[in-house]
Design an enzyme around this catalytic site. Sequence first.
Site, PDB file in Angstrom:
ATOM      1  N   ASP A   1       0.848  -1.185   0.000  1.00 51.56           N
ATOM      2  CA  ASP A   1       0.000   0.000   0.000  1.00 51.56           C
ATOM      3  C   ASP A   1       0.886   1.238   0.000  1.00 51.56           C
ATOM      4  O   ASP A   1       1.803   1.353   0.819  1.00 51.56           O
ATOM      5  CB  ASP A   1      -0.910  -0.001   1.229  1.00 51.56           C
ATOM      6  CG  ASP A   1      -2.043   1.004   1.102  1.00 51.56           C
ATOM      7  OD1 ASP A   1      -2.533   1.203  -0.027  1.00 51.56           O
ATOM      8  OD2 ASP A   1      -2.456   1.573   2.116  1.00 51.56           O
TER       9      ASP A   1
ATOM     10  N   TYR B   1       1.234   5.703  -0.566  1.00 51.85           N
ATOM     11  CA  TYR B   1       0.775   6.906   0.142  1.00 51.85           C
ATOM     12  C   TYR B   1       0.908   8.093  -0.813  1.00 51.85           C
ATOM     13  O   TYR B   1       1.431   9.138  -0.456  1.00 51.85           O
ATOM     14  CB  TYR B   1       1.665   7.085   1.387  1.00 51.85           C
ATOM     15  CG  TYR B   1       1.135   7.989   2.481  1.00 51.85           C
ATOM     16  CD1 TYR B   1      -0.149   7.871   2.988  1.00 51.85           C
ATOM     17  CD2 TYR B   1       1.978   8.947   3.060  1.00 51.85           C
ATOM     18  CE1 TYR B   1      -0.603   8.676   4.017  1.00 51.85           C
ATOM     19  CE2 TYR B   1       1.537   9.759   4.099  1.00 51.85           C
ATOM     20  CZ  TYR B   1       0.243   9.621   4.574  1.00 51.85           C
ATOM     21  OH  TYR B   1      -0.184  10.421   5.607  1.00 51.85           O
TER      22      TYR B   1
ATOM     23  N   HIS C   1      -4.236  13.950   1.036  1.00 56.49           N
ATOM     24  CA  HIS C   1      -4.473  13.127   2.215  1.00 56.49           C
ATOM     25  C   HIS C   1      -3.269  13.185   3.150  1.00 56.49           C
ATOM     26  O   HIS C   1      -3.421  13.377   4.372  1.00 56.49           O
ATOM     27  CB  HIS C   1      -4.743  11.682   1.799  1.00 56.49           C
ATOM     28  CG  HIS C   1      -4.793  10.709   2.950  1.00 56.49           C
ATOM     29  ND1 HIS C   1      -5.841  10.670   3.834  1.00 56.49           N
ATOM     30  CD2 HIS C   1      -3.906   9.765   3.369  1.00 56.49           C
ATOM     31  CE1 HIS C   1      -5.616   9.733   4.743  1.00 56.49           C
ATOM     32  NE2 HIS C   1      -4.450   9.180   4.485  1.00 56.49           N
TER      33      HIS C   1
ATOM     34  N   GLU D   1     -10.674   4.089   3.737  1.00 49.50           N
ATOM     35  CA  GLU D   1      -9.720   4.799   2.900  1.00 49.50           C
ATOM     36  C   GLU D   1     -10.062   4.534   1.439  1.00 49.50           C
ATOM     37  O   GLU D   1     -10.088   3.379   0.994  1.00 49.50           O
ATOM     38  CB  GLU D   1      -8.280   4.367   3.208  1.00 49.50           C
ATOM     39  CG  GLU D   1      -7.826   4.805   4.605  1.00 49.50           C
ATOM     40  CD  GLU D   1      -6.335   4.650   4.823  1.00 49.50           C
ATOM     41  OE1 GLU D   1      -5.682   3.926   4.037  1.00 49.50           O
ATOM     42  OE2 GLU D   1      -5.819   5.261   5.771  1.00 49.50           O
TER      43      GLU D   1
ATOM     44  N   LYS E   1      -4.046  -2.123  10.135  1.00 50.72           N
ATOM     45  CA  LYS E   1      -4.365  -2.178   8.706  1.00 50.72           C
ATOM     46  C   LYS E   1      -4.569  -3.598   8.185  1.00 50.72           C
ATOM     47  O   LYS E   1      -5.162  -3.784   7.126  1.00 50.72           O
ATOM     48  CB  LYS E   1      -3.231  -1.528   7.898  1.00 50.72           C
ATOM     49  CG  LYS E   1      -2.909  -0.101   8.297  1.00 50.72           C
ATOM     50  CD  LYS E   1      -4.004   0.867   7.911  1.00 50.72           C
ATOM     51  CE  LYS E   1      -3.949   1.185   6.441  1.00 50.72           C
ATOM     52  NZ  LYS E   1      -4.936   2.223   6.085  1.00 50.72           N
TER      53      LYS E   1
ATOM     54  N   THR F   1      -4.751   6.597   0.201  1.00 54.32           N
ATOM     55  CA  THR F   1      -6.000   7.355   0.194  1.00 54.32           C
ATOM     56  C   THR F   1      -5.930   8.510  -0.787  1.00 54.32           C
ATOM     57  O   THR F   1      -4.983   9.305  -0.767  1.00 54.32           O
ATOM     58  CB  THR F   1      -6.294   7.890   1.607  1.00 54.32           C
ATOM     59  OG1 THR F   1      -6.240   6.788   2.522  1.00 54.32           O
ATOM     60  CG2 THR F   1      -7.663   8.535   1.666  1.00 54.32           C
TER      61      THR F   1
END
Length: 431
Positions: free
Chosen positions: A129, A131, A136, A201, A255, A363
Site C-alpha cells: 500500500d 501513500y 491526504h 480509505e 491495517k 487514500t
Amino acid sequence: MIDHTHDAAASSWVEGADDHADFPVQNLPLGVFSLASGTRHIGSAIGNYTVDLAGLADAGLLPDALRPALCAQTLNALFRLDGATRRTLRHALFALLTDPAQRAAVSPWLHPMDQVDLHLPFAIGDYSDFYVGIHHATNIGKLFRPDSPLLPNYKHVPIGYHGRASSVRVSGTPVIRPKGQIKAPDADQPTYAPCRRLDYELELGIWIAGDHALGETIPITDAWDRIAGFSLLNDWSARDIQAWEYQPLGPFLSKSFHSTISPWVITAEALAPFRVAQPARAQGDPSPLPYLWDQADQARGALSITLSATLASAAMRESGMTALELSRGTARAAMYWTPAQIVTHQAANGCDLHSGDLLGTGTLSGPTRGSEGSLMEMSQGGKHPIRLPTGQERCFLEDGDELILYARAERDGYRSIGFGPCSGIVTPSRS
C-alpha cells in the site's frame, strides 16, 4: 492503444448494455464468478450480465490460444500472457457482443448479474500500500505536525509499506471490527479492546501483469506493460490502534484486519482513452530521480477517474433512505505519483513482482472540502462530526454502517465506464 473498441458510438446487442452506467461494451472488465454449482469461472461484465468466458472458449468462440488461461479459476494465468495476446481477447469479445449475428451463439453464456456470486479476481501473492495522495498526506500530517505536515522524503520517493494479502476480501464481505492495543492520550498504559476509531480509505488498487525474477527492476518506460488493470480498494483503518503502534515501524494490526477490493478488473486497455497528463509539480518541488522520470508518462500517465464514497447507517437502510455521499474527487488531482512511478519504485530494489500482485495507491483525497478520502480528514481527527439524514452523527464508523466506494472514468469524446461498487458493512468485534 486507443482503437475501435473505444468508439463511443459502438453498440451492443445485449439488452441494457448501451445505457448501463458502468459496463457498456467499451469497458469489458474481467473477473471471477460462480453460479449455484460453485465452480468458479472467468467472466466479463456487460450491462447487467456476466458473460462466461470459459464457456465461450469451450464453444470455440474465442481464440484457442486463450483457452487454457480462460479455463482457470483466477485471472493469474491470463495476465501472465503478453499484452498483445490479451488484446486479442478484448477484440474477440467486443466483436461477439457487438455483432447481432452472434446473439444466438453467445446468449447461453450470459448470466444475469443478480444470479452470480463474484469472487476475488486473482490469487493475491503480495500486497503493498502506497501513500501517493498528497492532499491526504497533508491533511493527516496537519493533525500531528501543523507546521510541517509532509515529511522531507515525501516529494522524493513514493512512500509505501507491505500489507497483508491474506485479509483482502471481495466487495460485500462484512468487515469485522478489529481489536488491538489502544492507548488514550491521558492513560498511563494501553488496553486491548475493539477499535473505537474505525475509518475507511478511498483508494485505487493496481493489479500487476507478468512476472520477473528477483534482482531485476522495471524501467519506468515499461511500467504500464506490467499493469493489468485497476479496481477500487478500501483499505480500512483502525486509527486508534494505529496511533499507538505505528512508531517506529508503521502500520501493523491497524491495517491488516481487512481490505476490500471491487471484483471487476478494469483493464489497462479499457482505460487507454482516460490516460491524461500528470499535473505539473509545484514550483520548488524536487525533480524525481531519473529512474522515476519519463516524459511520456508525465504526458499520459495520470487517470481521468472520478471517485466518490457514500455512507448508510443501519437506521438509514431500515428507513429506505438514500446513502449520504461523503466525498467526491478525482484521481488525477489526488495522486502526486503516477501508477507507473508506483510500479517502478516497488521493483526498484530488485523486488520481484508477479501476476496478481496488488498495489494500493493510498487514500486519494482532493484539494478541497468535500473531496476527502477518509473520515479522519472530514472530521478533523474526530473534532467535527458529520451529520447523517437520520440526525445521527459520525466521526468514525459505527457497527451497522455500510460504506460504498464508486469510480467512473470520464473524458470528452469517449463513453464513460465505471468500476462497479466496492462495499462493506461494519459488524461487531468477535469475542
